[in-house]
Design an enzyme around this catalytic site. Sequence first.
Site, PDB file in Angstrom:
ATOM      1  N   HIS A 150       0.840  -1.204   0.000  1.00 20.00           N
ATOM      2  CA  HIS A 150       0.000   0.000   0.000  1.00 20.00           C
ATOM      3  C   HIS A 150       0.879   1.260   0.000  1.00 20.00           C
ATOM      4  CE1 HIS A 150      -3.711   2.271   1.557  1.00 20.00           C
ATOM      5  NE2 HIS A 150      -2.722   3.147   1.700  1.00 20.00           N
ATOM      6  N   GLU A 151       1.918   1.259   0.859  1.00 18.53           N
ATOM      7  CA  GLU A 151       2.793   2.448   0.943  1.00 18.53           C
ATOM      8  C   GLU A 151       3.638   2.612  -0.320  1.00 18.53           C
ATOM      9  OE1 GLU A 151       1.959   4.454   3.121  1.00 18.53           O
ATOM     10  OE2 GLU A 151       0.819   2.976   4.252  1.00 18.53           O
TER      11      GLU A 151
HETATM   12 ZN   LIG Z   1      -2.548   5.177   2.083  1.00 18.50          ZN
END
Ligand SMILES: [Zn+2]
Length: 189
Positions: A150-151
Amino acid sequence: MPLRIVHFNDPILRAKGEKVAAFDAELTHLANEMVETMHEAGGIGLAAQQIGRTLQLCVVDLRESSEKFSWELDGARPPLDLFMPMAIANPQVTVVKGTPETVFEEGCLSFPKIRGDVVRPDAIEVKFKDQAGVPHLLKCDGLFARCIQHEVDHLNGVLFIDRMEKKVRASIDDAVKTLAKETKAAGKK
Ligand SMILES: [Zn+2]
């Protein structure tokens, strides 16, 4: 000081981060401020774009998570307390061959109160440098791998709403549009 978190649909969230080149006191300061900001907001990950910087830098802290996951850092399995919160610079993610895909309801600090299911591969390997510029190899799965994916997406201008299946994305569309309007209005002040 905690930093202001950028909300959708600020254009900086679509910007690709530049590689971190200088592992100096300024970078350490930035990483520390990002950790403070993430903790204050109650998040488990935060990317540079989310505080208005276009850098390949994110921070992660999963010590409070009750989810099960496993990890191997530089060939060992150190306790989370020894290396979290962690700063990840210039990450290169590889999906582990044959790993299953899993569904999990994700949130994002740039999308307050909006959540939705996202399908991602379970296990990854990630090469990165820490804030001192020391290279590492991390193998992980479960929420740890999901959080990093996600990051790292953020560092490339990709958002979790881009990864949602059509039906899921449609179910949050009104909330996403409202948020985009609020962000735009706040920017005009
Ligand atoms: Zn995020």
